[in-house]
Design an enzyme around this catalytic site. Structure first.
Site, PDB file in Angstrom:
ATOM      1  CB  CYS A 115      13.780 -17.469 -20.432  1.00 45.76           C
ATOM      2  SG  CYS A 115      15.379 -16.413 -20.029  1.00 45.76           S
ATOM      3  CB  CYS A 119      10.209 -11.966 -15.703  1.00 54.11           C
ATOM      4  SG  CYS A 119      11.835 -11.417 -15.574  1.00 54.11           S
ATOM      5  CB  CYS A 122       8.040 -13.477 -19.281  1.00 55.38           C
ATOM      6  SG  CYS A 122       8.497 -14.687 -20.514  1.00 55.38           S
ATOM      7  CD  GLU A 165      19.025 -10.872 -20.536  1.00 54.68           C
ATOM      8  OE1 GLU A 165      17.499 -10.681 -20.904  1.00 54.68           O
ATOM      9  OE2 GLU A 165      19.552 -10.033 -21.141  1.00 54.68           O
ATOM     10  CB  SER A 196      15.245  -6.421 -25.112  1.00 57.42           C
ATOM     11  OG  SER A 196      14.481  -6.426 -24.201  1.00 57.42           O
ATOM     12  CB  SER A 219      13.486  -6.329 -18.825  1.00 53.50           C
ATOM     13  OG  SER A 219      12.963  -6.821 -20.204  1.00 53.50           O
ATOM     14  CG  LEU A 220      13.444  -0.519 -13.642  1.00 51.75           C
ATOM     15  CD1 LEU A 220      14.413  -0.922 -14.150  1.00 51.75           C
ATOM     16  CD2 LEU A 220      13.396   0.786 -14.692  1.00 51.75           C
ATOM     17  CG  HIS A 221       9.876  -5.610 -15.641  1.00 51.99           C
ATOM     18  ND1 HIS A 221       9.271  -4.715 -17.235  1.00 51.99           N
ATOM     19  CD2 HIS A 221       9.726  -7.094 -17.075  1.00 51.99           C
ATOM     20  CE1 HIS A 221       9.196  -5.308 -18.458  1.00 51.99           C
ATOM     21  NE2 HIS A 221      10.167  -6.169 -17.513  1.00 51.99           N
ATOM     22  CG  ASN A 295       0.509  -9.167 -23.902  1.00 50.74           C
ATOM     23  OD1 ASN A 295      -0.757  -8.141 -24.428  1.00 50.74           O
ATOM     24  ND2 ASN A 295       1.957  -8.261 -24.523  1.00 50.74           N
ATOM     25  CB  CYS A 338       5.247  -8.286 -24.804  1.00 47.23           C
ATOM     26  SG  CYS A 338       6.181  -7.377 -25.795  1.00 47.23           S
TER      27      CYS A 338
HETATM   28  N1  SAH Z   1      14.470 -11.532 -22.191  1.00 49.00           N
HETATM   29  C1  SAH Z   1      15.195  -9.949 -22.127  1.00 49.00           C
HETATM   30  C2  SAH Z   1      14.116 -10.300 -23.448  1.00 49.00           C
HETATM   31  C3  SAH Z   1      12.585 -10.880 -23.978  1.00 49.00           C
HETATM   32  S1  SAH Z   1      11.989  -9.265 -24.569  1.00 49.00           S
HETATM   33  C4  SAH Z   1      13.854  -8.897 -21.499  1.00 49.00           C
HETATM   34  O1  SAH Z   1      13.453  -9.693 -20.696  1.00 49.00           O
HETATM   35  O2  SAH Z   1      14.427  -7.993 -21.971  1.00 49.00           O
HETATM   36  C5  SAH Z   1       9.985  -9.135 -24.162  1.00 49.00           C
HETATM   37  C6  SAH Z   1       9.876  -8.353 -23.197  1.00 49.00           C
HETATM   38  O3  SAH Z   1       8.309  -8.125 -23.117  1.00 49.00           O
HETATM   39  C7  SAH Z   1      10.108  -7.971 -22.041  1.00 49.00           C
HETATM   40  O4  SAH Z   1      10.639  -6.433 -21.116  1.00 49.00           O
HETATM   41  C8  SAH Z   1       9.593  -8.826 -21.048  1.00 49.00           C
HETATM   42  O5  SAH Z   1       9.835  -7.886 -19.388  1.00 49.00           O
HETATM   43  C9  SAH Z   1       8.564  -8.108 -21.837  1.00 49.00           C
HETATM   44  N2  SAH Z   1       7.349  -9.590 -21.158  1.00 49.00           N
HETATM   45  C10 SAH Z   1       7.798 -10.944 -20.609  1.00 49.00           C
HETATM   46  N3  SAH Z   1       5.773 -11.004 -20.505  1.00 49.00           N
HETATM   47  C11 SAH Z   1       5.267 -10.272 -20.481  1.00 49.00           C
HETATM   48  C12 SAH Z   1       3.635 -10.132 -19.976  1.00 49.00           C
HETATM   49  N4  SAH Z   1       3.013 -11.069 -20.529  1.00 49.00           N
HETATM   50  N5  SAH Z   1       2.836  -8.836 -21.218  1.00 49.00           N
HETATM   51  C13 SAH Z   1       3.645  -7.611 -21.708  1.00 49.00           C
HETATM   52  N6  SAH Z   1       5.250  -7.989 -21.623  1.00 49.00           N
HETATM   53  C14 SAH Z   1       5.830  -9.240 -20.918  1.00 49.00           C
END
Ligand code: SAH
Length: 360
Positions: A115, A119, A122, A165, A196, A219-221, A295, A338
């Site tokens: 990817c 992020c 991730c 993504e 997503s 995915s806002l965060h 996670n 995730c």
């Molecule tokens: N690229 C897309 C699809 C990935 S979805 C996106 O970002 O939406 C995976 C989801 O898990 C996303 O919301 C991502 O931000 C979240 N994610 C990534 N790493 C994570 C982690 N270590 N713990 C929990 N959620 C996580």
């Protein structure tokens, strides 16, 4: 496609296959039969397609191939979640996850090898971008998992939440969804699919005009531009303000809402102020919030907040009338949760392992 490679049926929409057949003088209705074999029965060699005449089977095998990702490994979690390591024709590897009973059966599929979004929390982002998946490779994950698990005849949900993504690989992703939706194939309806995204804005605008409209998760965060710049680097290009504005305009049908995913990182974005800002940010948007307590993984420089902290954050949102859910992590014991999907380099050979042991 190059002259040295046969045309790959797995990369065709049914109407494309019909046109290809027509050009070859093959009656186009055979495309429907082939879709049934490939997608409903998990068959990928022409010789087993017994309702086609033998000469036709032979002719098809000379002209076409049907490629299918190969299952290289599978891990089953104590909660039934199953992670598949799949190998593609060029040896690249991706992961796909089956999540049982949530309450439906769900397949979590990848759209890219690696990817580019990087992020901060991730693991997949650590791989960097290797390549886009083709439509056939995206749809192929569903076909293989359903076949391996004996679920070809059941209905299931698909979430585009694996590696990659989806809006960074727009055309192939949308084509895969059309293939999966074909009524002669798996017939997965758009409301069973969730896409997503981190919010690649030009692609999000384009999505509004699609006939096949999946559910949307964003995915806002983070609740401030500064924090999101840090956690989700694409924010430096497409900021929160524009993202939320695009979501406000997004044509969600009466029954549905946009899901906003929010990963909770201890002491970083989980304060009461963050919760209040989130409420404000989403006011007037048809929204629900999905909280994802981090996670953790080796090399990820954040911690998961305590359950009390997660609950307090959730409470603030629900007190203000937002619909909130806290994602239960599935398959953490096999790193299928995730943000935990990553394909490491090739495992060391026995000789390398022996050499390492002697060094210790
Ligand atoms: N690229 C897309 C699809 C990935 S979805 C996106 O970002 O939406 C995976 C989801 O898990 C996303 O919301 C991502 O931000 C979240 N994610 C990534 N790493 C994570 C982690 N270590 N713990 C929990 N959620 C996580």
């Amino acid at each position: 496609m190059g002259a040295d490679r046969l045309d790959d049926v797995s990369e065709f929409e049914r109407t494309e296959l019909e046109h290809a057949f027509q050009a070859l003088g093959i009656p186009p209705f055979h495309a429907r039969q082939i879709f049934r074999w490939v997608y409903r029965r998990g068959v990928d060699d022409f010789s087993s397609m017994t309702d086609l005449s033998r000469p036709l089977r032979e002719r098809l095998a000379e002209t076409f191939t049907i490629s299918t990702p190969r299952v290289a490994h599978r891990d089953v979690s104590s909660d039934g979640t199953t992670k598949f390591l799949l190998e593609l024709h060029d040896g690249k590897r991706i992961e796909s996850v089956f999540i049982p009973d949530t309450p439906a059966q769900t397949f979590c599929v990848s759209t890219q090898v690696g990817c580019a979004m990087r992020c901060a929390f991730c693991l997949t982002g650590r791989m960097g971008m290797v390549r886009d998946l083709t439509a056939g490779e995206i749809a192929g994950q569903v076909r293989v998992l359903a076949r391996e698990l004996g679920l070809l005849d059941t209905s299931f949900n698909i979430v585009l939440m694996g590696m990659g993504e989806p809006l960074h690989n727009y055309d192939q992703t949308m084509k895969a969804l059309r293939v999966l939706a074909d009524r002669h194939g798996l017939a997965v309806t758009p409301r069973r699919v969730t896409l997503s995204t981190v919010g690649v804005l030009p692609a999000l605008e384009r999505l509004q005009g699609e006939r096949f409209m999946p559910n949307l998760a964003v995915s806002l965060h983070a609740t401030t531009e500064e924090m999101r710049d840090r956690l989700v680097p694409v924010n430096r290009k497409y900021g929160i303000a524009d993202l939320i504005e695009a979501c406000r305009r997004f044509p969600v049908s009466r029954r549905t809402r946009i899901t906003f995913e929010y990963v909770l990182l201890a002491g970083v974005n989980d304060t009461p102020d963050d919760a209040r800002r989130l409420v404000k940010l989403l006011s007037g948007v048809r929204a629900k919030v999905n909280l994802l307590p981090l996670n953790p993984a080796p090399g990820i420089p954040f911690e998961r907040p305590s359950d009390a902290r997660v609950n307090a954050f959730a409470r603030t949102l629900s007190d203000k009338g937002l619909t909130v859910s806290v994602r239960k992590s599935r398959g953490r014991d096999i790193r299928a949760a995730c943000g935990q999907l990553i394909v490491e380099g090739p495992a060391p050979s026995p000789a390398q392992r022996a050499a390492a042991l002697m060094r210790d």
